[in-house]
Design an enzyme around this catalytic site. Sequence first.
Site, PDB file in Angstrom:
ATOM      1  N   CYS A   1      -1.140   5.635   0.669  1.00  0.00           N
ATOM      2  CA  CYS A   1      -0.789   4.520  -0.249  1.00  0.00           C
ATOM      3  C   CYS A   1      -2.088   4.054  -0.871  1.00  0.00           C
ATOM      4  O   CYS A   1      -2.588   2.971  -0.565  1.00  0.00           O
ATOM      5  CB  CYS A   1      -0.165   3.359   0.530  1.00  0.00           C
ATOM      6  SG  CYS A   1       1.481   3.659   1.133  1.00  0.00           S
TER       7      CYS A   1
ATOM      8  N   ASP B   1       5.268  10.285  -3.657  1.00  0.00           N
ATOM      9  CA  ASP B   1       5.980   9.297  -2.844  1.00  0.00           C
ATOM     10  C   ASP B   1       5.743   9.623  -1.370  1.00  0.00           C
ATOM     11  O   ASP B   1       6.117  10.706  -0.907  1.00  0.00           O
ATOM     12  CB  ASP B   1       7.475   9.389  -3.202  1.00  0.00           C
ATOM     13  CG  ASP B   1       8.308   8.349  -2.464  1.00  0.00           C
ATOM     14  OD1 ASP B   1       7.843   7.830  -1.426  1.00  0.00           O
ATOM     15  OD2 ASP B   1       9.418   8.063  -2.937  1.00  0.00           O
TER      16      ASP B   1
ATOM     17  N   ASP C   1      -1.661   2.125   4.067  1.00  0.00           N
ATOM     18  CA  ASP C   1      -1.927   0.703   3.819  1.00  0.00           C
ATOM     19  C   ASP C   1      -0.742   0.250   2.971  1.00  0.00           C
ATOM     20  O   ASP C   1      -0.777   0.332   1.750  1.00  0.00           O
ATOM     21  CB  ASP C   1      -3.260   0.616   3.053  1.00  0.00           C
ATOM     22  CG  ASP C   1      -3.678  -0.806   2.764  1.00  0.00           C
ATOM     23  OD1 ASP C   1      -3.139  -1.738   3.381  1.00  0.00           O
ATOM     24  OD2 ASP C   1      -4.563  -0.972   1.903  1.00  0.00           O
TER      25      ASP C   1
ATOM     26  N   CYS D   1      -2.070  -6.061   4.382  1.00  0.00           N
ATOM     27  CA  CYS D   1      -2.871  -7.259   4.112  1.00  0.00           C
ATOM     28  C   CYS D   1      -1.974  -8.471   4.300  1.00  0.00           C
ATOM     29  O   CYS D   1      -2.017  -9.424   3.530  1.00  0.00           O
ATOM     30  CB  CYS D   1      -3.561  -7.219   2.755  1.00  0.00           C
ATOM     31  SG  CYS D   1      -2.453  -7.204   1.381  1.00  0.00           S
TER      32      CYS D   1
HETATM   33  C1  LIG Z   1      -1.402  -2.402  -0.299  1.00  0.00           C
HETATM   34  S1  LIG Z   1      -1.480  -1.299  -1.597  1.00  0.00           S
HETATM   35  C2  LIG Z   1      -2.725  -0.178  -1.050  1.00  0.00           C
HETATM   36  C3  LIG Z   1      -4.127  -0.687  -1.291  1.00  0.00           C
HETATM   37  C4  LIG Z   1      -5.163   0.414  -1.180  1.00  0.00           C
HETATM   38  N1  LIG Z   1      -5.144   1.027   0.122  1.00  0.00           N
HETATM   39  C5  LIG Z   1      -6.550  -0.074  -1.465  1.00  0.00           C
HETATM   40  O1  LIG Z   1      -7.323  -0.327  -0.545  1.00  0.00           O
HETATM   41  O2  LIG Z   1      -6.901  -0.178  -2.651  1.00  0.00           O
HETATM   42  C6  LIG Z   1      -0.042  -0.340  -1.409  1.00  0.00           C
HETATM   43  C7  LIG Z   1       0.121   0.767  -2.426  1.00  0.00           C
HETATM   44  O3  LIG Z   1       1.224   1.567  -2.031  1.00  0.00           O
HETATM   45  C8  LIG Z   1       1.863   2.057  -3.191  1.00  0.00           C
HETATM   46  N2  LIG Z   1       3.219   2.524  -2.833  1.00  0.00           N
HETATM   47  C9  LIG Z   1       4.377   1.854  -2.814  1.00  0.00           C
HETATM   48  N3  LIG Z   1       5.382   2.644  -2.423  1.00  0.00           N
HETATM   49  C10 LIG Z   1       4.856   3.846  -2.175  1.00  0.00           C
HETATM   50  C11 LIG Z   1       5.393   5.088  -1.738  1.00  0.00           C
HETATM   51  N4  LIG Z   1       6.683   5.241  -1.493  1.00  0.00           N
HETATM   52  N5  LIG Z   1       4.548   6.129  -1.601  1.00  0.00           N
HETATM   53  C12 LIG Z   1       3.222   5.998  -1.870  1.00  0.00           C
HETATM   54  N6  LIG Z   1       2.666   4.858  -2.281  1.00  0.00           N
HETATM   55  C13 LIG Z   1       3.465   3.789  -2.429  1.00  0.00           C
HETATM   56  C14 LIG Z   1       1.833   0.859  -4.120  1.00  0.00           C
HETATM   57  O4  LIG Z   1       2.021   1.268  -5.444  1.00  0.00           O
HETATM   58  C15 LIG Z   1       0.449   0.294  -3.832  1.00  0.00           C
HETATM   59  O5  LIG Z   1      -0.477   0.823  -4.733  1.00  0.00           O
END
Ligand SMILES: C[S@@+](CC[C@H](N)C(=O)[O-])C[C@H]1O[C@@H](n2cnc3c(N)ncnc32)[C@H](O)[C@@H]1O
Length: 484
Positions: free
Chosen positions: A300, A351, A368, A421
């Site tokens: 993520c 995904d 994350d 977070c």
């Molecule tokens: C909390 S943020 C991650 C922050 C990142 N680790 C950083 O330090 O910059 C969560 C991320 O997960 C992504 N996300 C949401 N659903 C997802 C999925 N099914 N598969 C992969 N990524 C996903 C969101 O778009 C978002 O960018």
Amino acid sequence: MSEQPRRPRKTASTGRPGKPGRPGKPYRRPQKDPVRILAFEALRAVDERDAYANLVLPPLLRKARESGDFDARDAALATELVYGTLRRQGTYDAVIAACVDRPLREVDPPVLDVLALGAHQLLGTRIPSHAAVSATVELARVVLGDGRAKFVNAVLRKIARDDLDGWLEKVAPPYDEDPEDHLAVVHSHPRWVVSALWDSLGGGRAGIEELLAADNERPEVTLVARPGRAMAEELLAEPAAAPGRWSPYAVRLAEGGEPGAVQAVRENRAGVQDEGSQLVALALAAAPLDGPDRRWLDGCAGPGGKAALLGALAAERGAFLLASEKQPHRAGLVARALDGNPGPYQVIAADGTRPPWRPGSFDRVLVDVPCTGLGALRRRPEARWRRRPEDLDGFAPLQRELLRGALEAVRVGGVVGYATCSPHLAETRAVVADVLKRYPDTDLIDARPLLPGVPDLGDGPDIQLWPHLHGTDAMYLTLIRRTA
Ligand SMILES: C[S@@+](CC[C@H](N)C(=O)[O-])C[C@H]1O[C@@H](n2cnc3c(N)ncnc32)[C@H](O)[C@@H]1O
């Protein structure tokens, strides 16, 4: 009393018409104060369009500075007025409610915004009372008209009769009667957020009060010197820079420090990153592993802060990082964050719940997950008022699926880091406990010894960081090893 008075969101009608001016009194044009007009515009955008203050404010400030009638001090005051008013909105609404003769939901939102802006100047800044009242009434004359400016004047004069402590004694229920409502009003958090933070933090009154107070402070800007690309010493040469508290790669900038002015940041060898996020990446990288340590996954990754640090750490070990993010535009941000990474990496849009990679093909995996962000309330002054308890239900299935996906992605003997977070137990321990019921072939790794010198990480094996204890966002991390 159960919750602070809530504002209505979007209303276009005007408030009560003003009485006509006394005959013979000469008309005086309202004085335009660009700082307060800008602050009002920003508050309206947040209130009316659900905009984020940290996105709305910079372009407004840039435009004002380009027009020439705004200097750095004006920009600092406008920022303080917007952020302070939004953070303290719960407290100010309770005070305003005690000074108007009708429910707050019947007061027009633009009028409430002006009143809150005035309340903040009176109760939350060192601006002298007479100046706070007259400047806000002038603002009201410009943006609301003379009639409603009189209403604003009357309310602000009532507010000015007491200071913040005096008002809190009057409008907050006594702690002994209702501790959570008391804390909600005094520290300007929704009651359900107070409950959730307290459940996770545990302990008595002192700790939760310190945490809620820390949420109302503006966070420092922290930089990360990406290992192998920049040294913390280089960043420490910046004016008024100080070493981080915990991460060897962290450097804190004094207030007003401009990350964009730092050469290493411009060259992507360093970045802006809260120390809590750095610690999550460092703990995952330090987790003991049986066997090879060659393939890392950030499942993520958007916008890429942790991926950039993980990529640099992986490079030092000769490991490859796959940074994956569902949203293509956010995957673009990840690519930008990783640009110039010294070791092998790839960024993909995928995904994490239906991944394109083979099961068991990674040695270390970070997820994350998307969450309520209740651990980062310092950064998003309006977020606490937008979030609803129902949001937890929205995130719950995805958080579980993403953790399952991560456990499938890691090989036997490899490690998964599940991070949020948010310290909300429904997003942290509850998710891990639920998912691991279906994965008996796992061990929890004690993450605390992996961050030597960092105190107060909780009773383990997971870790929970806190703004008031660590000066970081309230990041959560659990480390899971697949054993069979
Ligand atoms: C909390 S943020 C991650 C922050 C990142 N680790 C950083 O330090 O910059 C969560 C991320 O997960 C992504 N996300 C949401 N659903 C997802 C999925 N099914 N598969 C992969 N990524 C996903 C969101 O778009 C978002 O960018």
